[in-house]
Design an enzyme around this catalytic site. Structure first.
Site, PDB file in Angstrom:
ATOM      1  N   ASP A   4       0.815  -1.219   0.000  1.00  0.00           N
ATOM      2  CA  ASP A   4       0.000   0.000   0.000  1.00  0.00           C
ATOM      3  C   ASP A   4       0.846   1.266   0.000  1.00  0.00           C
ATOM      4  O   ASP A   4       0.416   2.306  -0.505  1.00  0.00           O
ATOM      5  CB  ASP A   4      -1.043   0.006   1.129  1.00  0.00           C
ATOM      6  CG  ASP A   4      -0.461  -0.236   2.490  1.00  0.00           C
ATOM      7  OD1 ASP A   4       0.748  -0.520   2.592  1.00  0.00           O
ATOM      8  OD2 ASP A   4      -1.212  -0.159   3.473  1.00  0.00           O
TER       9      ASP A   4
HETATM   10  C1  LAN Z   1       3.488  -0.987  10.206  1.00  0.00           C
HETATM   11  C2  LAN Z   1       3.239   0.432   9.913  1.00  0.00           C
HETATM   12  C3  LAN Z   1       2.634   0.713   8.579  1.00  0.00           C
HETATM   13  C4  LAN Z   1       1.724  -0.382   8.129  1.00  0.00           C
HETATM   14  C5  LAN Z   1       0.747   0.043   7.005  1.00  0.00           C
HETATM   15  C6  LAN Z   1       1.455   0.615   5.791  1.00  0.00           C
HETATM   16  C7  LAN Z   1      -0.185   1.113   7.525  1.00  0.00           C
HETATM   17  C8  LAN Z   1      -0.069  -1.183   6.612  1.00  0.00           C
HETATM   18  O1  LAN Z   1      -1.060  -0.834   5.710  1.00  0.00           O
HETATM   19  C9  LAN Z   1       0.805  -2.326   6.200  1.00  0.00           C
HETATM   20  C10 LAN Z   1       1.723  -2.764   7.352  1.00  0.00           C
HETATM   21  C11 LAN Z   1       2.599  -1.633   7.909  1.00  0.00           C
HETATM   22  C12 LAN Z   1       3.757  -1.413   6.970  1.00  0.00           C
HETATM   23  C13 LAN Z   1       3.201  -1.983   9.258  1.00  0.00           C
HETATM   24  C14 LAN Z   1       3.595  -3.376   9.585  1.00  0.00           C
HETATM   25  C15 LAN Z   1       4.003  -3.687  11.031  1.00  0.00           C
HETATM   26  C16 LAN Z   1       4.753  -2.543  11.692  1.00  0.00           C
HETATM   27  C17 LAN Z   1       6.039  -2.303  10.943  1.00  0.00           C
HETATM   28  C18 LAN Z   1       3.842  -1.312  11.632  1.00  0.00           C
HETATM   29  C19 LAN Z   1       2.519  -1.482  12.335  1.00  0.00           C
HETATM   30  C20 LAN Z   1       4.629  -0.321  12.453  1.00  0.00           C
HETATM   31  C21 LAN Z   1       5.258  -1.165  13.594  1.00  0.00           C
HETATM   32  C22 LAN Z   1       5.065  -2.647  13.197  1.00  0.00           C
HETATM   33  C23 LAN Z   1       6.260  -3.511  13.638  1.00  0.00           C
HETATM   34  C24 LAN Z   1       5.933  -4.979  13.397  1.00  0.00           C
HETATM   35  C25 LAN Z   1       6.585  -3.256  15.098  1.00  0.00           C
HETATM   36  C26 LAN Z   1       7.572  -4.185  15.711  1.00  0.00           C
HETATM   37  C27 LAN Z   1       6.886  -5.303  16.361  1.00  0.00           C
HETATM   38  C28 LAN Z   1       7.043  -6.593  16.083  1.00  0.00           C
HETATM   39  C29 LAN Z   1       6.001  -7.528  16.507  1.00  0.00           C
HETATM   40  C30 LAN Z   1       8.221  -7.104  15.365  1.00  0.00           C
END
Ligand code: LAN
Length: 729
Positions: A458
């Site tokens: 996205d």
């Molecule tokens: C994010 C932030 C952005 C998010 C969107 C783009 C909004 C979504 O549409 C796709 C997935 C994504 C890229 C995403 C995946 C998981 C993340 C990176 C996070 C929620 C921000 C933090 C999270 C990450 C996994 C945090 C660390 C924790 C673990 C369990 C490893």
């Protein structure tokens, strides 16, 4: 065991509870790489004045004048944008506090501590301030995320962080935290990741850590459980964790860690049979209980595989291969790493493998501060190294939706934003793409920066859309991103569809849902594989849709087929009550907005689609007295709509956008909603922070503070364009 805090202790801790001088903090943004700096001298201060954006993020008064009170939606949107435009950073992007998760700082601080990396006083002070500010007032504990109730994970880890940074164990706030931790059973009742970090620190024994065998990385690719099939965040955390686990590396015991043993545990360290506590966990932390299969696997690994079968040569081969993969990840991300958990872990691996003077370790130490953020409460760790590309693309999208692109006032801001997106598009594949199991990335945008370099379905789509909006839909913007590069973005997007028609986040789904039986992390749900997400799928559908307008010839058949299958997935993903479950924003209001947009792209609106009418009805049924919508994060945890006590500006904007995309015919509920949004707007155009907006893995919440600007502007603008810019207030 507990000493009652004497007045002396209170005085001592109050004296320690200093704040840094907030006029000295500066945010540096070097092509999206954001770091906070504390200026020590007046000379530095003169050379580098504090910007409005710095002040905003630090919670200081910007001194901006009141704007003419808005009567119409476009006036309100203009005021909002006028405020928000001051927060744009020199490279053209927006930044924000991306906090929420409360399990990130501990990994970083433990890594600093065990690698004996000096921690600047300014940072230590403000991290403590932040953690004190986020301590639950009733019980002194911390949760998995800022709004969550106290857990062992949150409390044991943040307590430890405080102590490593010099907090006094007799400080009444720590005394209180300890009491809560003990009530929850102490650190032995923590989840896997807590047990891992505390073993690294030398406070627990590795026998308490469920196995993280590096040899899984030697499995042939066809094996259904091979790590390359896991969700990228899980495998990239598992990778360095397996290296450290295999080496059983821990920091030599010292006075402080010995003290921590008695502070975190409810019985003397020497009397504990650690192996018998591998699976003990407090109910507060056990969101996803481990399956019996997983427990059996762990038992076999510990009692049969490691002691009797595994040859030393295999262990060595596995460790070597894991190290090779870690190095590749470091190189491919220029040490930024995928995220805030594997960042510190890879740092630790570099330290263990190559030593404190190695280039790799030093580069890591330089990169880690990109995860840190300063807000009015102190210093926290962001969920990624920023939200640069995502928020910038969304801002362009909102400005375009409001019809502001041709207004010369916003031109310079938009050109800057476009320049930023141009700079952040990835232009080459990473090294050893296949061997590192990476997704194609040339032409992609990521969530944060090009340096981090991970394709997200996205983010690529939103990036491309905002480029097309400026370069193709409007005149007078420089053609910074060539047609070839737009096609490259589409080439990436076209690799991202699942057989179901839906799209996941970083890669198409690679493993079976049965892998969820091997979810060992306890505190999160749905982490083992990629899933279809209505949010990601919609971004892709709308990007393909827009792209086709300007490039009708390019891969036309594939795009058409892709779109058809994707919209079909969105239809199937609707729940019987008309809603869609959101995985990245809270929750039904978020996903509903995207789903309606997808359906609109497929030609379905209120007038011709029962599905859309049902979706609209779901929203109308949840509209609150004041015209707004509000749901809590419990929706994400339970998959049932949970009404918030107070309506929320961001969620209200999401629903307004959803209803407008659906071409809901009656403007009345929308007027009511927009009046609420307009009443909440401050005289200077700002909206204030309300409840947390985002989520991941069902159980952990994360902040998207810029949403309170982006989505109201978009909702107000879209309404005005559909129903006219009538006076609402
Ligand atoms: C994010 C932030 C952005 C998010 C969107 C783009 C909004 C979504 O549409 C796709 C997935 C994504 C890229 C995403 C995946 C998981 C993340 C990176 C996070 C929620 C921000 C933090 C999270 C990450 C996994 C945090 C660390 C924790 C673990 C369990 C490893």
């Amino acid at each position: 065991k507990e000493k009652s805090a004497s007045n002396g202790a209170v005085a001592k801790s109050a004296a320690r509870n200093v704040k840094t001088d907030y006029t000295r903090w500066r945010l540096k943004d070097d092509r999206g790489c954001q770091t906070w700096h504390y200026l020590e001298t007046d000379k530095e201060m003169e050379a580098w004045p504090q910007s409005l954006a710095d002040k905003f993020h630090l919670g200081m008064d910007l001194g901006l004048p009141d704007l003419p009170p808005p009567k119409t939606p476009l006036q309100a949107a203009t005021n909002g944008l006028s405020y928000f435009s001051h927060l744009q950073l020199p490279p053209g992007n927006w930044a924000c506090d991306y906090g929420g998760p409360m399990f990130l700082l501990p990994g970083l601080v433990i890594t600093w501590y065990v690698t004996e990396t000096p921690i600047p006083e300014s940072h230590a002070t403000e991290i403590k301030n932040y953690l004190f500010a986020r301590q639950h007032p009733e019980d002194g504990g911390w949760g998995l995320h800022i709004e969550g109730e106290s857990t062992v994970f949150g409390t044991a880890m943040n307590y430890t962080t405080m102590r490593l940074l010099g907090a006094d164990p007799d400080d009444p706030r720590l005394v209180k935290a300890r009491a809560t931790l003990w009530k929850l059973g102490g650190a032995l009742n923590g989840p896997h990741w807590a047990k891992f970090w505390l073993s690294v620190l030398g406070v627990l024994d590795y026998d308490v850590v469920n196995p993280v065998p590096p040899e899984l990385w030697l499995l042939p690719d066809w094996v259904p459980i091979a790590p390359w099939r896991w969700w990228i965040h899980m495998r990239q955390v598992f990778l360095p964790m397996s290296y450290v686990y295999s080496r059983r590396w821990s920091y030599p015991l010292n006075h402080l860690t010995r003290q921590l043993r008695s502070e975190l545990l409810v019985q003397p360290f020497e009397t504990i049979n650690f192996d018998s506590h591998r699976n003990t966990i407090s109910p507060t932390d056990n969101y996803h209980p481990k399956t019996w299969i997983l427990r059996l696997l762990f038992w076999l690994l510990i009692n049969v595989w490691f002691p009797f079968i595994r040859p030393a040569s295999l262990k060595k081969r596995a460790e070597d291969h894991v190290w090779w993969l870690i190095e590749a990840e470091d190189e491919n991300t220029d040490f930024a790493n995928l995220g805030p958990v594997n960042g510190p872990m890879n740092t630790l691996c570099a330290y263990i493998h190559s030593g404190p003077d190695s280039v790799a370790f030093r580069e890591h130490i330089k990169s880690l501060p990109e995860f840190l953020w300063v807000n009015k409460e102190g210093m926290l760790m962001n969920g990624t190294n920023g939200v640069q590309t995502w928020d910038t693309a969304f801002t362009i999208n909102a400005v375009a939706a409001a019809g502001f692109c041709d207004n010369p006032t916003w031109r310079p801001m938009l050109v800057k934003a476009l320049e930023f997106l141009e700079d952040q598009q990835m232009d080459e594949e990473c090294r050893d793409l296949k061997a590192c199991y990476r997704q194609q990335r040339k032409g992609a945008w990521g969530f944060s920066t090009k340096k981090q370099g991970y394709t997200v379905s996205d983010c690529t789509s939103e990036g491309l859309k905002s480029v097309l909006m400026l370069q193709k839909q409007h005149n007078g913007f420089p053609e910074l991103v060539s047609d070839r590069r737009c096609k490259d973005a589409i080439d990436v997007v076209l690799t991202m569809q699942n057989p179901s028609g839906g799209c996941a986040s970083y890669e198409p789904t690679r493993g079976s849902v049965l892998l969820e039986h091997l979810n060992a992390a306890e505190v999160f749900g749905n982490i083992m594989i990629e899933y279809d997400y209505p949010e990601c799928t919609t971004a892709v559908i709308t990007a393909l849709h827009m792209f086709q307008k300007y490039f009708p010839e390019y891969r036309a058949d594939e795009i058409k087929a892709f779109k058809g299958r994707a919209v079909e997935y969105i239809r199937r993903a609707q729940r019987p009550d008309g809603s869609w479950y959101g995985s990245w924003g809270i929750c039904f209001t978020y996903a509903g907005m995207f789903a309606m947009e997808s359906l609109a792209c497929g030609g379905e609106t209120y007038a011709n689609s029962a599905r859309v009418r049902k979706g609209c009805q779901f929203f109308l049924d949840h509209q609150m007295e004041d015209g707004g919508w509000g749901e809590t994060y419990r929706s994400c945890e339970t998959s049932v709509y949970h009404q918030h006590a107070r309506s929320q500006v961001v969620q209200t904007a999401w629903v307004v956008i959803a209803l407008l995309e659906a071409e809901f015919p009656d403007p009345e509920p929308l007027r009511k909603a927009l009046r609420m949004i307009m009443r909440r707007q401050q005289a200077n155009g700002e909206w204030l922070q309300e409840a947390i907006e985002g989520v991941f893995n069902k159980s952990c919440m994360i902040s998207y503070p810029n949403y309170k600007f982006i989505f109201p502007i978009k909702a107000l603008g879209l309404f005005a364009r559909r129903f006219g810019n009538e006076e609402l207030l």
